[in-house]
Scaffold this motif. Structure first.
Motif, PDB file in Angstrom:
ATOM      1  N   VAL A  28     -16.507 -19.450   4.030  1.00 32.14           N
ATOM      2  CA  VAL A  28     -15.633 -18.733   4.969  1.00 32.14           C
ATOM      3  C   VAL A  28     -16.120 -17.300   5.065  1.00 32.14           C
ATOM      4  CG1 VAL A  28     -13.279 -17.973   5.455  1.00 32.14           C
ATOM      5  CG2 VAL A  28     -13.678 -20.202   4.374  1.00 32.14           C
ATOM      6  N   PHE A  29     -16.417 -16.837   6.291  1.00 30.57           N
ATOM      7  CA  PHE A  29     -17.023 -15.525   6.490  1.00 30.57           C
ATOM      8  C   PHE A  29     -16.107 -14.528   7.201  1.00 30.57           C
ATOM      9  CE2 PHE A  29     -20.646 -18.669   6.874  1.00 30.57           C
ATOM     10  CZ  PHE A  29     -20.933 -18.630   5.517  1.00 30.57           C
ATOM     11  N   LEU A  30     -14.864 -14.933   7.477  1.00 28.28           N
ATOM     12  CA  LEU A  30     -13.896 -14.059   8.124  1.00 28.28           C
ATOM     13  C   LEU A  30     -12.881 -13.556   7.104  1.00 28.28           C
ATOM     14  CD1 LEU A  30     -13.165 -16.100  11.392  1.00 28.28           C
ATOM     15  CD2 LEU A  30     -14.904 -14.351  11.019  1.00 28.28           C
ATOM     16  N   THR A  31     -12.467 -12.302   7.257  1.00 30.83           N
ATOM     17  CA  THR A  31     -11.543 -11.697   6.296  1.00 30.83           C
ATOM     18  C   THR A  31     -10.187 -11.342   6.902  1.00 30.83           C
ATOM     19  OG1 THR A  31     -12.319  -9.441   6.756  1.00 30.83           O
ATOM     20  CG2 THR A  31     -13.504 -10.693   5.068  1.00 30.83           C
ATOM     21  N   ASP A  32     -10.090 -11.214   8.226  1.00 35.75           N
ATOM     22  CA  ASP A  32      -8.842 -10.751   8.827  1.00 35.75           C
ATOM     23  C   ASP A  32      -8.920 -10.961  10.337  1.00 35.75           C
ATOM     24  OD1 ASP A  32      -6.320  -9.667   8.986  1.00 35.75           O
ATOM     25  OD2 ASP A  32      -6.935  -7.606   8.600  1.00 35.75           O
ATOM     26  N   ILE A  33      -7.758 -10.921  10.994  1.00 33.51           N
ATOM     27  CA  ILE A  33      -7.710 -11.005  12.450  1.00 33.51           C
ATOM     28  C   ILE A  33      -6.548 -10.158  12.955  1.00 33.51           C
ATOM     29  CG2 ILE A  33      -6.334 -13.136  12.351  1.00 33.51           C
ATOM     30  CD1 ILE A  33      -7.660 -13.932  15.045  1.00 33.51           C
ATOM     31  N   ILE A  34      -6.790  -9.442  14.046  1.00 37.20           N
ATOM     32  CA  ILE A  34      -5.773  -8.630  14.716  1.00 37.20           C
ATOM     33  C   ILE A  34      -5.790  -8.993  16.200  1.00 37.20           C
ATOM     34  CG2 ILE A  34      -5.065  -6.298  15.398  1.00 37.20           C
ATOM     35  CD1 ILE A  34      -6.456  -5.276  12.846  1.00 37.20           C
ATOM     36  N   CYS A  35      -4.624  -9.326  16.725  1.00 41.04           N
ATOM     37  CA  CYS A  35      -4.500  -9.527  18.177  1.00 41.04           C
ATOM     38  C   CYS A  35      -4.143  -8.177  18.782  1.00 41.04           C
ATOM     39  CB  CYS A  35      -3.427 -10.564  18.501  1.00 41.04           C
ATOM     40  SG  CYS A  35      -3.218 -10.852  20.276  1.00 41.04           S
ATOM     41  N   GLU A  36      -5.097  -7.543  19.460  1.00 44.91           N
ATOM     42  CA  GLU A  36      -4.856  -6.224  20.026  1.00 44.91           C
ATOM     43  C   GLU A  36      -3.849  -6.312  21.166  1.00 44.91           C
ATOM     44  OE1 GLU A  36      -8.870  -4.823  20.901  1.00 44.91           O
ATOM     45  OE2 GLU A  36      -8.750  -3.609  19.084  1.00 44.91           O
ATOM     46  N   SER A  37      -4.104  -7.203  22.082  1.00 47.87           N
ATOM     47  CA  SER A  37      -3.182  -7.561  23.166  1.00 47.87           C
ATOM     48  C   SER A  37      -3.810  -8.783  23.822  1.00 47.87           C
ATOM     49  CB  SER A  37      -3.009  -6.426  24.189  1.00 47.87           C
ATOM     50  OG  SER A  37      -4.240  -6.095  24.792  1.00 47.87           O
ATOM     51  N   ARG A  40      -7.211 -10.388  23.738  1.00 42.42           N
ATOM     52  CA  ARG A  40      -8.245  -9.653  23.025  1.00 42.42           C
ATOM     53  C   ARG A  40      -7.937  -9.613  21.529  1.00 42.42           C
ATOM     54  NH1 ARG A  40      -8.191  -4.534  24.048  1.00 42.42           N
ATOM     55  NH2 ARG A  40     -10.379  -4.190  23.520  1.00 42.42           N
ATOM     56  N   PHE A  41      -9.000  -9.804  20.720  1.00 45.91           N
ATOM     57  CA  PHE A  41      -8.843  -9.896  19.273  1.00 45.91           C
ATOM     58  C   PHE A  41      -9.957  -9.129  18.568  1.00 45.91           C
ATOM     59  CE2 PHE A  41      -7.515 -13.707  21.469  1.00 45.91           C
ATOM     60  CZ  PHE A  41      -6.231 -13.915  21.011  1.00 45.91           C
ATOM     61  N   ARG A  42      -9.635  -8.655  17.368  1.00 48.34           N
ATOM     62  CA  ARG A  42     -10.631  -8.089  16.463  1.00 48.34           C
ATOM     63  C   ARG A  42     -10.548  -8.841  15.136  1.00 48.34           C
ATOM     64  NH1 ARG A  42     -10.072  -2.902  14.570  1.00 48.34           N
ATOM     65  NH2 ARG A  42      -7.889  -2.820  15.246  1.00 48.34           N
ATOM     66  N   LEU A  43     -11.716  -9.169  14.585  1.00 45.20           N
ATOM     67  CA  LEU A  43     -11.762  -9.934  13.344  1.00 45.20           C
ATOM     68  C   LEU A  43     -12.670  -9.230  12.342  1.00 45.20           C
ATOM     69  CD1 LEU A  43     -11.898 -12.142  15.935  1.00 45.20           C
ATOM     70  CD2 LEU A  43     -11.417 -13.688  14.045  1.00 45.20           C
ATOM     71  N   GLY A  44     -12.280  -9.271  11.071  1.00 42.81           N
ATOM     72  CA  GLY A  44     -13.119  -8.750  10.003  1.00 42.81           C
ATOM     73  C   GLY A  44     -14.112  -9.805   9.545  1.00 42.81           C
ATOM     74  N   VAL A  45     -15.342  -9.376   9.281  1.00 40.22           N
ATOM     75  CA  VAL A  45     -16.422 -10.290   8.894  1.00 40.22           C
ATOM     76  C   VAL A  45     -17.146  -9.718   7.681  1.00 40.22           C
ATOM     77  CG1 VAL A  45     -18.645 -11.287   9.587  1.00 40.22           C
ATOM     78  CG2 VAL A  45     -16.778 -11.108  11.256  1.00 40.22           C
ATOM     79  N   GLN A  46     -17.399 -10.551   6.696  1.00 40.43           N
ATOM     80  CA  GLN A  46     -18.324 -10.189   5.623  1.00 40.43           C
ATOM     81  C   GLN A  46     -19.289 -11.343   5.409  1.00 40.43           C
ATOM     82  OE1 GLN A  46     -17.830  -9.566   1.049  1.00 40.43           O
ATOM     83  NE2 GLN A  46     -17.417  -7.600   2.028  1.00 40.43           N
ATOM     84  N   LEU A  47     -20.582 -11.050   5.597  1.00 38.33           N
ATOM     85  CA  LEU A  47     -21.613 -12.077   5.513  1.00 38.33           C
ATOM     86  C   LEU A  47     -22.247 -12.088   4.126  1.00 38.33           C
ATOM     87  CD1 LEU A  47     -23.376 -11.371   8.939  1.00 38.33           C
ATOM     88  CD2 LEU A  47     -21.563 -13.026   8.455  1.00 38.33           C
ATOM     89  N   ALA A 115     -22.508  -5.877   4.505  1.00 37.84           N
ATOM     90  CA  ALA A 115     -22.240  -5.234   5.790  1.00 37.84           C
ATOM     91  C   ALA A 115     -20.787  -5.431   6.184  1.00 37.84           C
ATOM     92  CB  ALA A 115     -23.156  -5.811   6.871  1.00 37.84           C
ATOM     93  N   ALA A 116     -20.154  -4.352   6.646  1.00 41.17           N
ATOM     94  CA  ALA A 116     -18.800  -4.450   7.198  1.00 41.17           C
ATOM     95  C   ALA A 116     -18.924  -4.896   8.646  1.00 41.17           C
ATOM     96  CB  ALA A 116     -18.093  -3.103   7.097  1.00 41.17           C
ATOM     97  N   GLY A 117     -18.450  -6.088   8.929  1.00 39.22           N
ATOM     98  CA  GLY A 117     -18.581  -6.645  10.270  1.00 39.22           C
ATOM     99  C   GLY A 117     -17.273  -6.616  11.031  1.00 39.22           C
ATOM    100  N   VAL A 118     -17.373  -6.303  12.322  1.00 37.58           N
ATOM    101  CA  VAL A 118     -16.224  -6.360  13.224  1.00 37.58           C
ATOM    102  C   VAL A 118     -16.603  -7.247  14.394  1.00 37.58           C
ATOM    103  CG1 VAL A 118     -14.658  -5.084  14.720  1.00 37.58           C
ATOM    104  CG2 VAL A 118     -15.428  -4.053  12.573  1.00 37.58           C
ATOM    105  N   LEU A 119     -15.831  -8.287  14.592  1.00 38.47           N
ATOM    106  CA  LEU A 119     -16.081  -9.231  15.677  1.00 38.47           C
ATOM    107  C   LEU A 119     -15.002  -9.028  16.742  1.00 38.47           C
ATOM    108  CD1 LEU A 119     -17.043 -12.978  15.186  1.00 38.47           C
ATOM    109  CD2 LEU A 119     -15.585 -12.241  17.067  1.00 38.47           C
ATOM    110  N   ASP A 120     -15.420  -8.629  17.936  1.00 38.82           N
ATOM    111  CA  ASP A 120     -14.513  -8.483  19.073  1.00 38.82           C
ATOM    112  C   ASP A 120     -14.599  -9.735  19.931  1.00 38.82           C
ATOM    113  OD1 ASP A 120     -13.355  -5.700  18.989  1.00 38.82           O
ATOM    114  OD2 ASP A 120     -15.478  -5.199  18.862  1.00 38.82           O
TER     115      ASP A 120
END
Length: 332
Positions: A28-37, A40-47, A115-120
């Motif tokens: 599992v490579f995702l750490t978090d998820i935020i629904c901006e509106s 649209r979403f932003r997700l935390g990623v650590q590889l 790496a601190a990853g941000v997935l839009d």
């Protein structure tokens, strides 16, 4: 006046593995998820900087595997579907199509720290059955340590388990599946031919060259911990993408004399036309489309089972310059 604090992504733990259809927590490579509106979403990623499958590459640069980025995008699509589009956790998913592009090779280099990853991600289309959403198309961008690394468009859909069973039975009925044709795992090509170190991560055998077409047989090893993280009743998309890449690497060498060690994948797209059955041999064919500015090779790739095409797509390979390779050796 009341201040509104914008929530920041957390990297303290991975999201629940069931929400991205993984059995192993380490996959599992995702750490978090935020629904901006919505949508649209932003997700935390650590590889992972070291991985038995994604890090096993015999190439001259040390980078995050583009197919690791693809898997991260896939996980994002599943998580968004469950958390924000009301796809039931027991729904069965179909990967319809996807197109990955690595936009900055420097951004995917493996550094001295995770790496601190941000997935839009943005939902650009919805597939509906009546009032229910049963599929989505996503446009996604992954940034690593603040630099845009890759983009992907992806279309998926889902259905209840009973509908899945009917679909699979209908598709399998006309096929000659018994007896199952064995996969010649003992006939894997040499790892160096596909820029790998380990035989376990080689998915090709029986390479053949016919004019401008390179053909291979795809090996389906259901014991592989990365490609078969959990039991499946079909050939997974991850294996199809890997077979496309490895066949393209062999084709680049056979047709142009290019060393697999000096090639990196910078683009890969696929349309999945029908399920690949585990009991049948899977053939992959690559044909060179173009060689651009002497830096890139583009190949059209098709996969078929006993004459029935199951997927088609395109792979773009880029040559690594000698100066880039030398710099990477110094950094390491």
């Amino acid at each position: 006046m009341t201040a509104v604090l914008e929530r920041t992504l957390s990297y303290s733990s991975s999201i629940p593995r069931a929400h991205v259809h993984r059995a192993a927590i380490c996959e599992v490579f995702l750490t978090d998820i935020i629904c901006e509106s919505y949508p649209r979403f932003r997700l935390g990623v650590q590889l992972p900087r070291v991985h038995s499958y994604y890090s096993d590459h015999n190439i001259v640069v040390r980078q995050y595997d583009p197919l690791l980025l693809l898997e991260t995008f896939r996980q994002a699509s599943i998580l968004i579907s469950h958390r924000h589009v009301d796809a039931p956790l027991d729904a069965k998913f179909v990967f319809n199509a996807g197109a990955l592009e690595v936009v900055d090779l420097d951004a995917v280099r493996v550094g001295p720290a995770p790496a601190a990853g941000v997935l839009d991600a943005t939902i650009t289309a919805e597939k509906r059955r009546g009032a229910d959403i049963v599929g989505i198309t996503l446009a996604m961008t992954l940034a690593l340590d603040g630099s845009a690394a890759a983009t992907m468009s992806m279309t998926i859909q889902w259905m209840p388990g009973d509908a899945w069973d009917r679909l699979r039975q209908k598709g399998r009925a006309p096929l000659q599946l018994d007896p199952a044709r064995p996969h010649p795992l003992h006939e894997r090509v040499e790892p160096r031919e596909v820029a790998r170190h380990s035989f376990d991560n080689v998915v090709l055998s029986r390479i053949g060259v016919d004019g401008d077409t390179v053909r291979s047989q795809v090996l389906v090893d259901q014991a592989h911990p990365g490609l078969f993280d959990h039991p499946l009743d079909h050939v997974p998309g991850a294996l199809i993408f890997e077979a496309m890449r490895q066949t393209a690497l062999v084709a680049a060498h056979e047709l142009f004399g290019l060393s697999p060690r000096m090639l990196v994948l910078v683009g890969c797209d696929a349309v999945f036309e029908s399920f690949g059955e585990l009991e049948l041999p899977t053939d992959c064919a690559a044909v060179a489309e173009a060689e651009i500015c002497a830096r890139q090779v583009v190949l059209s790739v098709t996969l078929a089972q006993e004459g029935r095409q199951i997927a088609h797509g395109r792979v773009t390979l880029q040559r690594v310059s000698a100066s880039t390779a030398a710099l990477d050796r110094i950094v390491r």
